[in-house]
Design a protein around this motif. Sequence first.
Motif, PDB file in Angstrom:
ATOM      1  N   ASN A 139       8.682   2.140  40.267  1.00  0.00           N
ATOM      2  CA  ASN A 139       9.506   0.298  40.665  1.00  0.00           C
ATOM      3  C   ASN A 139      10.935  -0.324  40.873  1.00  0.00           C
ATOM      4  O   ASN A 139      10.949   0.982  39.021  1.00  0.00           O
ATOM      5  CB  ASN A 139       8.541  -0.634  39.494  1.00  0.00           C
ATOM      6  N   VAL A 140      11.605  -0.064  41.213  1.00  0.00           N
ATOM      7  CA  VAL A 140      13.356  -0.405  41.261  1.00  0.00           C
ATOM      8  C   VAL A 140      13.356  -1.741  40.032  1.00  0.00           C
ATOM      9  O   VAL A 140      13.668  -3.076  40.595  1.00  0.00           O
ATOM     10  CB  VAL A 140      13.471  -0.546  42.443  1.00  0.00           C
ATOM     11  N   ALA A 141      14.146  -1.170  39.471  1.00  0.00           N
ATOM     12  CA  ALA A 141      14.274  -2.526  38.722  1.00  0.00           C
ATOM     13  C   ALA A 141      16.047  -2.110  38.509  1.00  0.00           C
ATOM     14  O   ALA A 141      16.686  -2.815  39.356  1.00  0.00           O
ATOM     15  CB  ALA A 141      13.869  -2.316  37.362  1.00  0.00           C
ATOM     16  N   SER A 142      16.474  -2.758  37.684  1.00  0.00           N
ATOM     17  CA  SER A 142      18.396  -2.588  37.681  1.00  0.00           C
ATOM     18  C   SER A 142      18.876  -2.473  36.673  1.00  0.00           C
ATOM     19  O   SER A 142      18.168  -2.916  35.317  1.00  0.00           O
ATOM     20  CB  SER A 142      18.729  -4.091  38.716  1.00  0.00           C
ATOM     21  N   VAL A 143      20.430  -1.308  36.316  1.00  0.00           N
ATOM     22  CA  VAL A 143      20.877  -1.605  34.831  1.00  0.00           C
ATOM     23  C   VAL A 143      20.899  -3.651  34.012  1.00  0.00           C
ATOM     24  O   VAL A 143      21.003  -3.092  33.308  1.00  0.00           O
ATOM     25  CB  VAL A 143      22.132  -1.063  35.098  1.00  0.00           C
ATOM     26  N   ALA A 144      21.048  -4.015  35.101  1.00  0.00           N
ATOM     27  CA  ALA A 144      20.565  -5.710  34.869  1.00  0.00           C
ATOM     28  C   ALA A 144      19.290  -5.512  33.979  1.00  0.00           C
ATOM     29  O   ALA A 144      19.079  -7.026  33.041  1.00  0.00           O
ATOM     30  CB  ALA A 144      20.477  -6.600  36.499  1.00  0.00           C
ATOM     31  N   ALA A 145      18.030  -5.182  34.231  1.00  0.00           N
ATOM     32  CA  ALA A 145      17.726  -5.834  32.947  1.00  0.00           C
ATOM     33  C   ALA A 145      17.944  -5.174  31.809  1.00  0.00           C
ATOM     34  O   ALA A 145      16.689  -5.637  30.620  1.00  0.00           O
ATOM     35  CB  ALA A 145      16.039  -4.483  33.526  1.00  0.00           C
ATOM     36  N   PHE A 146      19.004  -4.831  31.184  1.00  0.00           N
ATOM     37  CA  PHE A 146      19.056  -4.505  29.684  1.00  0.00           C
ATOM     38  C   PHE A 146      20.013  -5.652  28.783  1.00  0.00           C
ATOM     39  O   PHE A 146      19.535  -5.430  28.047  1.00  0.00           O
ATOM     40  CB  PHE A 146      19.688  -3.244  29.544  1.00  0.00           C
ATOM     41  N   GLN A 147      20.073  -6.383  29.931  1.00  0.00           N
ATOM     42  CA  GLN A 147      20.993  -7.834  29.169  1.00  0.00           C
ATOM     43  C   GLN A 147      20.655  -9.122  29.815  1.00  0.00           C
ATOM     44  O   GLN A 147      19.989  -9.436  31.659  1.00  0.00           O
ATOM     45  CB  GLN A 147      22.593  -7.088  29.534  1.00  0.00           C
ATOM     46  N   PRO A 148      21.498 -10.121  29.718  1.00  0.00           N
ATOM     47  CA  PRO A 148      20.866 -11.300  29.933  1.00  0.00           C
ATOM     48  C   PRO A 148      22.701 -11.893  31.242  1.00  0.00           C
ATOM     49  O   PRO A 148      23.259 -10.874  31.272  1.00  0.00           O
ATOM     50  CB  PRO A 148      20.868 -12.464  29.042  1.00  0.00           C
ATOM     51  N   GLY A 149      21.619 -11.894  32.238  1.00  0.00           N
ATOM     52  CA  GLY A 149      22.814 -12.524  33.471  1.00  0.00           C
ATOM     53  C   GLY A 149      23.381 -13.714  33.994  1.00  0.00           C
ATOM     54  O   GLY A 149      23.104 -13.834  34.813  1.00  0.00           O
ATOM     55  N   PRO A 150      24.371 -13.883  32.605  1.00  0.00           N
ATOM     56  CA  PRO A 150      24.698 -15.360  33.762  1.00  0.00           C
ATOM     57  C   PRO A 150      25.582 -15.533  34.753  1.00  0.00           C
ATOM     58  O   PRO A 150      26.398 -14.118  35.429  1.00  0.00           O
ATOM     59  CB  PRO A 150      26.360 -15.591  32.254  1.00  0.00           C
ATOM     60  N   PHE A 151      25.024 -15.968  36.151  1.00  0.00           N
ATOM     61  CA  PHE A 151      25.506 -16.352  37.209  1.00  0.00           C
ATOM     62  C   PHE A 151      24.843 -15.498  37.996  1.00  0.00           C
ATOM     63  O   PHE A 151      24.277 -15.964  38.957  1.00  0.00           O
ATOM     64  CB  PHE A 151      26.851 -15.193  37.745  1.00  0.00           C
ATOM     65  N   MET A 152      23.885 -14.660  37.105  1.00  0.00           N
ATOM     66  CA  MET A 152      22.605 -14.835  38.213  1.00  0.00           C
ATOM     67  C   MET A 152      21.712 -14.160  37.156  1.00  0.00           C
ATOM     68  O   MET A 152      20.240 -13.152  36.840  1.00  0.00           O
ATOM     69  CB  MET A 152      22.835 -13.103  38.858  1.00  0.00           C
ATOM     70  N   ALA A 153      21.439 -15.382  36.945  1.00  0.00           N
ATOM     71  CA  ALA A 153      20.325 -15.627  35.290  1.00  0.00           C
ATOM     72  C   ALA A 153      18.885 -15.164  36.266  1.00  0.00           C
ATOM     73  O   ALA A 153      18.281 -14.696  34.622  1.00  0.00           O
ATOM     74  CB  ALA A 153      19.880 -17.348  35.003  1.00  0.00           C
ATOM     75  N   LEU A 238      25.569   4.482  29.860  1.00  0.00           N
ATOM     76  CA  LEU A 238      26.286   3.750  28.281  1.00  0.00           C
ATOM     77  C   LEU A 238      26.253   2.546  27.851  1.00  0.00           C
ATOM     78  O   LEU A 238      26.039   1.537  27.210  1.00  0.00           O
ATOM     79  CB  LEU A 238      27.563   3.884  28.574  1.00  0.00           C
ATOM     80  N   THR A 239      26.081   1.823  29.641  1.00  0.00           N
ATOM     81  CA  THR A 239      26.248   0.261  28.988  1.00  0.00           C
ATOM     82  C   THR A 239      24.307  -0.448  28.061  1.00  0.00           C
ATOM     83  O   THR A 239      24.230  -1.096  28.068  1.00  0.00           O
ATOM     84  CB  THR A 239      26.660  -0.114  30.446  1.00  0.00           C
ATOM     85  N   ALA A 240      23.660   0.748  29.200  1.00  0.00           N
ATOM     86  CA  ALA A 240      22.320   0.444  28.787  1.00  0.00           C
ATOM     87  C   ALA A 240      22.078   0.547  27.533  1.00  0.00           C
ATOM     88  O   ALA A 240      21.872  -0.346  27.016  1.00  0.00           O
ATOM     89  CB  ALA A 240      20.636   0.407  29.200  1.00  0.00           C
ATOM     90  N   ILE A 241      22.580   1.383  27.061  1.00  0.00           N
ATOM     91  CA  ILE A 241      22.940   1.928  25.276  1.00  0.00           C
ATOM     92  C   ILE A 241      23.827   1.194  24.239  1.00  0.00           C
ATOM     93  O   ILE A 241      23.189   0.447  23.619  1.00  0.00           O
ATOM     94  CB  ILE A 241      23.020   3.181  25.030  1.00  0.00           C
ATOM     95  N   ALA A 242      24.764   1.164  24.744  1.00  0.00           N
ATOM     96  CA  ALA A 242      25.934  -0.407  23.971  1.00  0.00           C
ATOM     97  C   ALA A 242      24.936  -1.540  23.865  1.00  0.00           C
ATOM     98  O   ALA A 242      25.257  -1.886  22.530  1.00  0.00           O
ATOM     99  CB  ALA A 242      27.224  -0.524  24.940  1.00  0.00           C
ATOM    100  N   VAL A 243      24.233  -2.073  25.229  1.00  0.00           N
ATOM    101  CA  VAL A 243      23.581  -4.145  25.125  1.00  0.00           C
ATOM    102  C   VAL A 243      22.443  -3.894  23.640  1.00  0.00           C
ATOM    103  O   VAL A 243      22.862  -4.561  23.552  1.00  0.00           O
ATOM    104  CB  VAL A 243      23.449  -3.656  26.064  1.00  0.00           C
ATOM    105  N   LYS A 244      22.266  -2.286  23.035  1.00  0.00           N
ATOM    106  CA  LYS A 244      21.356  -2.692  22.123  1.00  0.00           C
ATOM    107  C   LYS A 244      21.657  -2.661  20.856  1.00  0.00           C
ATOM    108  O   LYS A 244      20.588  -2.986  19.739  1.00  0.00           O
ATOM    109  CB  LYS A 244      20.330  -0.802  22.448  1.00  0.00           C
ATOM    110  N   TRP A 245      22.954  -2.485  20.803  1.00  0.00           N
ATOM    111  CA  TRP A 245      23.771  -2.792  19.853  1.00  0.00           C
ATOM    112  C   TRP A 245      24.825  -3.887  19.054  1.00  0.00           C
ATOM    113  O   TRP A 245      24.903  -4.049  18.219  1.00  0.00           O
ATOM    114  CB  TRP A 245      24.329  -1.312  19.204  1.00  0.00           C
ATOM    115  N   LEU A 246      25.057  -4.452  20.323  1.00  0.00           N
ATOM    116  CA  LEU A 246      25.885  -5.801  20.071  1.00  0.00           C
ATOM    117  C   LEU A 246      25.184  -7.315  20.602  1.00  0.00           C
ATOM    118  O   LEU A 246      24.180  -7.211  20.546  1.00  0.00           O
ATOM    119  CB  LEU A 246      26.964  -5.428  21.397  1.00  0.00           C
ATOM    120  N   PRO A 247      25.425  -7.600  19.358  1.00  0.00           N
ATOM    121  CA  PRO A 247      24.820  -9.749  19.429  1.00  0.00           C
ATOM    122  C   PRO A 247      24.832  -9.715  20.432  1.00  0.00           C
ATOM    123  O   PRO A 247      25.390  -9.549  21.894  1.00  0.00           O
ATOM    124  CB  PRO A 247      26.290  -9.583  18.802  1.00  0.00           C
TER     125      PRO A 247
END
Length: 272
Positions: A139-153, A238-247
Amino acid sequence: MAETSRRVALVTGATGGIGKAMAETLASDGIDIVVTGREPLAVRRIATELRSRFGIKVYPIIVDLAEEGGPERLFMQVASRGIELDYLINNAGVGVFGTFEQSLLADEVAMLRLNVLAPTILCKLFLPQLARRRGRVMNVASVAAFQPGPFMAVYYASKAYVLSFTEALATEWEGRGVTFTTFCPGPTRSGFQARAVMEHSRLVRGKLLAEADEVGRAGVSAMMEGRRVAIPGLANRLTAIAVKWLPRRWVSRAVMKMSAPDSTPLPAEAGT
């Protein structure tokens, strides 16, 4: 009736971009392909190309998976040909760019049908035969799956669903013969940006995007290895990892700054 002893893969959204690259990669390994898409000429063109280049059997099926009943019609057409799948790749997807208040509800409902309902329904319908043939699902998701996305909520939320859903199935089916892979590419050079009307977004405007051929090959490789989650590209990982630790608030604002149209003024941080 199809020769079900041969390996067969179904690739949704196979007429261009990552889906086309995945179909070509599978075909180069002698795997027969069911190609689907909503544009008749594009579906027939890729079917002819795959047959000519790789000497495989190709089954073109024209269906709009964003329509109500579209996934069920696809399943019935595959079944009517006597085909049983070894590989199911739910790649078809679309984005809607813009603030939630300005975007059209009809566009977002169609997107949810394609991005969320279609892979869910197709997994449900094809799973019994995939289990018989010890198959694989991507199933093709996206790196977008790991964070909220304003402008493409809604788009970001749809890909978060795909990630959660597929990881859960991977756990349910661990050691039972079917593997589930969530593939999470970043921005890729394809028709996605034009269809989402987001070429003016800071996320892609002037950026060096990954090539669809390279990304498609990486996805097929991850599926064949049975990897649960695959993220191509070091920056994406790195993006997918970083968002786990940031507010979460920081993450959301950072995505908004990266995604906004060039001319859009951004709201000030509260208290500044």
